[in-house]
Design a protein around this motif. Structure first.
Motif, mmCIF file in Angstrom:
data_model
loop_
_atom_site.group_PDB
_atom_site.id
_atom_site.type_symbol
_atom_site.label_atom_id
_atom_site.label_comp_id
_atom_site.label_asym_id
_atom_site.label_seq_id
_atom_site.Cartn_x
_atom_site.Cartn_y
_atom_site.Cartn_z
ATOM 1 N N ARG A 231 82.910 -39.910 32.184
ATOM 2 C CA ARG A 231 83.467 -39.013 31.169
ATOM 3 C C ARG A 231 83.698 -39.767 29.862
ATOM 4 O O ARG A 231 83.375 -39.270 28.779
ATOM 5 N N ALA A 232 84.253 -40.981 29.956
ATOM 6 C CA ALA A 232 84.487 -41.775 28.747
ATOM 7 C C ALA A 232 83.171 -42.100 28.054
ATOM 8 O O ALA A 232 83.089 -42.083 26.818
ATOM 9 N N CYS A 233 82.133 -42.383 28.832
ATOM 10 C CA CYS A 233 80.811 -42.664 28.247
ATOM 11 C C CYS A 233 80.290 -41.439 27.497
ATOM 12 O O CYS A 233 79.794 -41.552 26.366
ATOM 13 N N PHE A 234 80.399 -40.283 28.124
ATOM 14 C CA PHE A 234 79.905 -39.064 27.486
ATOM 15 C C PHE A 234 80.679 -38.771 26.202
ATOM 16 O O PHE A 234 80.085 -38.407 25.169
ATOM 17 N N GLN A 235 81.990 -38.933 26.241
ATOM 18 C CA GLN A 235 82.807 -38.634 25.063
ATOM 19 C C GLN A 235 82.443 -39.543 23.899
ATOM 20 O O GLN A 235 82.286 -39.079 22.761
ATOM 21 N N LEU A 236 82.302 -40.847 24.156
ATOM 22 C CA LEU A 236 81.925 -41.767 23.074
ATOM 23 C C LEU A 236 80.521 -41.451 22.573
ATOM 24 O O LEU A 236 80.266 -41.470 21.363
ATOM 25 N N ALA A 237 79.606 -41.153 23.498
ATOM 26 C CA ALA A 237 78.235 -40.839 23.090
ATOM 27 C C ALA A 237 78.201 -39.613 22.181
ATOM 28 O O ALA A 237 77.456 -39.579 21.192
ATOM 29 N N GLU A 238 79.003 -38.605 22.482
ATOM 30 C CA GLU A 238 79.043 -37.410 21.649
ATOM 31 C C GLU A 238 79.618 -37.722 20.266
ATOM 32 O O GLU A 238 79.139 -37.211 19.253
ATOM 33 N N VAL A 239 80.653 -38.567 20.215
ATOM 34 C CA VAL A 239 81.229 -38.959 18.926
ATOM 35 C C VAL A 239 80.173 -39.679 18.085
ATOM 36 O O VAL A 239 80.013 -39.412 16.888
ATOM 37 N N ILE A 240 79.435 -40.588 18.714
ATOM 38 C CA ILE A 240 78.383 -41.319 18.000
ATOM 39 C C ILE A 240 77.301 -40.366 17.517
ATOM 40 O O ILE A 240 76.856 -40.416 16.365
ATOM 41 N N ARG A 241 76.846 -39.497 18.412
ATOM 42 C CA ARG A 241 75.760 -38.563 18.066
ATOM 43 C C ARG A 241 76.161 -37.680 16.891
ATOM 44 O O ARG A 241 75.390 -37.503 15.935
ATOM 45 N N LYS A 301 65.431 -37.240 25.106
ATOM 46 C CA LYS A 301 64.345 -36.917 24.170
ATOM 47 C C LYS A 301 63.446 -35.828 24.745
ATOM 48 O O LYS A 301 63.039 -34.895 24.045
ATOM 49 N N ASP A 302 63.142 -35.946 26.030
ATOM 50 C CA ASP A 302 62.265 -34.970 26.675
ATOM 51 C C ASP A 302 62.890 -33.572 26.693
ATOM 52 O O ASP A 302 62.181 -32.563 26.661
ATOM 53 N N MET A 303 64.228 -33.528 26.715
ATOM 54 C CA MET A 303 64.930 -32.246 26.766
ATOM 55 C C MET A 303 65.122 -31.624 25.388
ATOM 56 O O MET A 303 65.742 -30.572 25.263
ATOM 57 N N GLY A 304 64.641 -32.277 24.335
ATOM 58 C CA GLY A 304 64.723 -31.676 23.014
ATOM 59 C C GLY A 304 65.311 -32.547 21.933
ATOM 60 O O GLY A 304 65.442 -32.115 20.785
ATOM 61 N N ARG A 305 65.717 -33.791 22.249
ATOM 62 C CA ARG A 305 66.271 -34.749 21.281
ATOM 63 C C ARG A 305 67.652 -34.319 20.773
ATOM 64 O O ARG A 305 68.098 -33.213 20.995
ATOM 65 N N ASN A 306 68.282 -35.281 20.064
ATOM 66 C CA ASN A 306 69.615 -35.081 19.480
ATOM 67 C C ASN A 306 70.587 -34.573 20.533
ATOM 68 O O ASN A 306 71.306 -33.599 20.328
ATOM 69 N N ARG A 307 70.611 -35.247 21.661
ATOM 70 C CA ARG A 307 71.529 -34.851 22.723
ATOM 71 C C ARG A 307 71.887 -36.058 23.577
ATOM 72 O O ARG A 307 71.282 -37.123 23.464
ATOM 73 N N VAL A 308 72.880 -35.861 24.439
ATOM 74 C CA VAL A 308 73.373 -36.927 25.316
ATOM 75 C C VAL A 308 73.022 -36.557 26.748
ATOM 76 O O VAL A 308 73.170 -35.398 27.162
ATOM 77 N N PHE A 309 72.570 -37.551 27.492
ATOM 78 C CA PHE A 309 72.218 -37.296 28.889
ATOM 79 C C PHE A 309 72.687 -38.465 29.738
ATOM 80 O O PHE A 309 72.477 -39.628 29.392
ATOM 81 N N GLY A 310 73.324 -38.157 30.854
ATOM 82 C CA GLY A 310 73.771 -39.186 31.780
ATOM 83 C C GLY A 310 72.733 -39.460 32.851
ATOM 84 O O GLY A 310 72.018 -38.550 33.285
ATOM 85 N N TYR A 311 72.667 -40.712 33.287
ATOM 86 C CA TYR A 311 71.682 -41.073 34.311
ATOM 87 C C TYR A 311 71.900 -40.269 35.580
ATOM 88 O O TYR A 311 70.942 -39.815 36.210
#
Length: 810
Positions: A231-241, A301-311
């Motif tokens: 969750r922390a990874c996703f939150q930071l990734a969204e802030v960066i994006r 990128k494959d899902m449309g770019r400009n987004r966050v995806f977790g492994y």
């Protein structure tokens, strides 16, 4: 000596200018360099209020009456700070200060050189090599607490402000600029460099101070987030994006305004690892986590770019059809590296699902909406390889609407299927007699409601020799031989099927746990002795606890993961240990309640499973249920009085409950079994310090500080005892050592800020330290309070009022 005294030309190090925070971080290094040539008892930093960049740096000054020496710290001809030495006698006051200033600045030069070696020149972020070394150290740091049982730290320590602790997790983000080569081709590489530099600045600004951000290469970046779950990874990734999405760049030649975006993938350690990967060294494990974060970015990128995806999300919603094949088969973009396994079912979704839909009613009026989720089919994986898998269509929604390359996959459980679950036509391999997996699943559907049964999976681990012409043909040959062995052991009543390339699955009617375990061991032994083939054999039996018959397939897969962790012969049947391992995975993923449920199940199967009971108790402690935790730890110790893990955890729970004498007994018993148990030493030091016995507390802390890993735990308590004695300089020394051991020790920064304030020294330094501690722990009102004091001491009342408004109410 003249080489030491020269002014430092920062350009020789790529302009690696030190910040105030970096000077504070390395204050101890300057002190060590000067103390080799000069005896003194007290020192500090002082930042000048303002400096003229064009002015000549000041000369060092010895004030004999005050026994004080001021050494200007200069880099690249620019005055940065004063290093102030007190209670000192200089024998040659007209000459020595210049030499001592040269020594101090030589230390500064070394610090700048270190910074240059680890910094990317364009962005100012860490470079790739340093990032990988930091990642390796971070992985090594948490390897000891991969599961809740490891020292009890994962649960019992994380609410304690007296000891720096770690959750046993870390996150890695991989960032890739979208369509950036197009920008370089159109506007030129200097313009592209300008964008990369600004994205780097943005990263440095939005990433927390404890994160390690790096330029990994060209237009790619990586961020290490210590002590972070998904969750922390996703939150930071969204802030960066979102921050990068707001940037814009004006091209002076064309007048175009250029915007950029990022595709971001993230992976967590240790959750992203599986099976034998846990046995690799820290460097290799770190690279695997980074590679998986990079794979997630590629899916973004494959899902449309400009987004966050977790492994971990790739398996559930990141797959797609690569190619359609004859006989209702298809190749899909999911492999074993992302968790794809034979038998998993997926709904196949049309590519237009969720897309905007609009139409014109008239020339002036339009209507719009979105297409609903439209599912074409349901498929099952029949062969899972490392990077791709092959699936068969189980059910087709409409024969006139075929599956096509690009269609998306959504992982479903049997209960979520929207299609009829009846099996397909039986297809049997003529040589081995094994059913195709789809046909096997049909037989399983028909049988599973009839009573007790078992499932057995045999997976071939031996690799064909390099001289073999056809990998697949060789694996199929080994599978047929292994099938013959398995049939001899399991009997004619067992129904066998293919389980991907190199795998077998058998349905065994009316079998017990013990009989299935014996059969699995016999299969593994015979395959080794007769065929010289290394196999992994796992089983699961129904009924088992409250599991439904259809869940037996998932249980045997968990048993297969369990078996892969074992030395040869790799054999496991779903049992208490398997449940404990699945609970550990849930714990590492932050699902405390799911883990707690698994540990309870493990104890239902085997009440004497001490590891599961310890882990259950730690879950209770994490949830604040201290009495329940105490009872469980006590139960473990009734069976195993010398269990060090249970002894320490019991002491920690009693400590938190305020039952201090009982806690001391538990810690002492722990040390009797393991004399160098660092955490018990520190806890006993806490108790002695609380009683006012500072000598005993210091003895215990010093002993802990000499042990491997003890420096991160003991230096701050040592600073606290020195402070209570009134020895502020010794307290300062220990705090610097604490920060050298853990640069993100927020409480050590806070204490150091207090020292600078209460010692009447430079409030600017106190401000820098207080800001950093508050950034790491924004919920701590006392950290914000010392920042308010530092700001007011400098006359920054308006800013102090703003910070004061953020202090939470007690």
């Amino acid at each position: 000596m003249s080489a030491i005294m020269r002014k430092i030309d920062g350009s020789s190090y790529g302009g690696a200018t030190l910040t105030r925070q970096e000077i504070i971080d390395h204050e101890h290094d300057v002190k060590d360099a000067v103390s080799k040539y000069l005896n003194f008892t007290s020192y500090s930093l002082f930042f000048p209020r303002s400096t003229d960049p064009d002015a000549e740096p000041p000369e060092p000054e010895y004030r004999g009456e005050d026994r004080e020496l001021l050494l200007p710290l200069v880099q690249g001809g620019r005055m940065l700070a004063y290093f102030v030495v007190r209670d000192v006698t200089v024998q040659a006051p007209s000459v020595a200060p210049k030499y001592l200033a040269g020594i101090a600045n030589a230390a500064l030069e070394i610090i700048a050189l270190r910074k240059h070696c680890v910094t990317d020149r364009l962005t100012g972020l860490f470079n790739r090599e340093h990032f990988l070394s930091v990642l390796t150290r971070a992985v090594d740091r948490v390897k000891g607490c991969l599961v809740p049982g490891a020292g009890g730290l994962a649960a019992c320590e994380n609410t304690d402000t007296e000891m720096p602790t770690f959750s046993g997790n870390l996150g890695v983000l991989f960032l890739d600029l979208d369509r950036f080569q197009t920008v370089n081709d159109r506007y030129g590489y200097p313009f592209g460099d300008r964008i990369v530099a600004e994205v780097g600045r943005c990263l440095a600004e939005v990433c927390p101070g404890f994160a390690a951000a790096s330029r990994y290469g060209n237009d790619k970046f990586a961020v290490l987030l210590p002590d972070a779950n998904r969750r922390a990874c996703f939150q930071l990734a969204e802030v960066i994006r979102e921050s990068v999405e707001k940037l814009h760049f004006d091209d002076p030649v064309s007048g175009d305004r250029v915007r950029v975006s990022l595709s971001i993938g993230y992976a967590s350690y240790p959750q992203a690892l599986d099976g034998r990967q846990y046995g690799l060294d820290a460097s290799e494990q770190g690279r695997i986590v980074l590679r998986k974060a990079r794979r997630a970015a590629a899916v973004a990128k494959d899902m449309g770019r400009n987004r966050v995806f977790g492994y971990r999300d790739i398996l559930e919603k990141g797959g797609r059809v690569l190619e359609t094949l004859p006989l209702d088969r298809m190749a899909v973009s999911l492999g074993t590296t992302v968790g794809a396994r034979v038998g998993q079912r997926f709904l196949i979704r049309s590519t237009i699902s969720g897309r905007p839909a609009d139409a014109a009613l008239t020339a002036d009026e339009r209507i719009s909406g979105r297409y609903p989720s439209m599912y074409k089919a349901e498929a099952v994986i029949v062969d899972a390889q490392e990077d791709i898998a092959f699936a068969e269509v189980l059910h087709l929604a409409d024969a006139a609407w075929p599956v096509e390359p690009g269609d998306r996959l959504v992982l479903v459980t049997e209960q979520q299927s929207i299609f009829d679950t009846a099996g397909g036509t039986e297809t049997r391999d003529e040589e081995s007699g094994l059913l195709e997996f789809r046909a096997f699943m049909g037989r399983f559907e028909e049988y599973r409601g009839e009573g007790a049964f078992g499932l057995c999976i045999v997976k071939i681990l031996s690799e064909p020799p390099e001289s073999v012409a056809s990998y697949r043909a060789h694996m199929e040959s080994m599978t047929r031989h292994a099938a013959t062995v398995a049939r001899d052991v399991l009997g004619t009543e067992a129904v066998g099927g293919n389980y991907g390339l190199g795998g077998l699955i058998f349905l065994v009617p009316d079998v017990s746990d013990e009989a299935l375990r014996t059969a699995c061991a016999e299969i593994a032994t015979r395959c080794e002795s007769k065929l010289a083939v290394d196999v992994c054999a796992a089983g699961a039996v129904h009924p088992c606890l409250d599991f439904q018959p259809g869940e037996t397939l998932a249980n045997v897969r968990d048993a297969l993961d369990h078996a892969l962790l074992l030395p040869a012969p790799r054999v496991a049947v779903f049992d208490s240990v398997t449940l404990n391992l699945t609970g550990d995975r849930m714990w590492a993923d932050g699902d405390v309640y799911g883990a707690l449920d698994r540990y309870r199940m493990a104890l239902e199967l085997e009440s004497g499973n001490s590891t599961a009971r310890n882990s259950l108790a730690i879950c209770y402690a994490h949830l604040g249920k201290l009495e329940e935790a105490r009872e469980e730890f006590s139960t473990v110790l009734e069976r195993e009085p010398d269990d060090v893990m249970a002894l320490y955890n019991l002491g920690r729970v009693l400590h938190r409950m305020g039952r201090l004498e009982e806690a001391r007994v538990a810690y002492d018993r722990c040390l009797a079994q393991e004399p160098e148990h660092i955490f018990s030493l520190v806890r006993l030091g806490n108790l002695s310090e609380r009683e006012g016995n500072l000598d005993e507390a210091e003895r215990l802390y010093l002993k802990a500080s000499t042990l491997r890993g003890g420096e991160t735990l003991a230096y701050r308590p040592l600073a606290r005892t020195a402070w209570k004695r009134g020895d502020l300089e010794q307290a300062r020394e220990y705090l610097h050592l604490a920060l050298n051991a853990n640069h993100n020790d927020a409480h050590a920064m806070y204490m150091l800020a207090l020292l600078y304030m209460e010692g009447g020294e430079d409030p600017q330094i106190a401000e820098v330290l207080a800001r950093q501690s508050a950034a790491l722990r924004p919920e701590r009102g006392d950290y914000l309070g010392v920042l308010v004091r530092a700001l007011r001491a400098q006359g920054k009342d308006a800013e102090a009022d703003q910070v004061a408004g953020r202090i939470p109410e007690a």
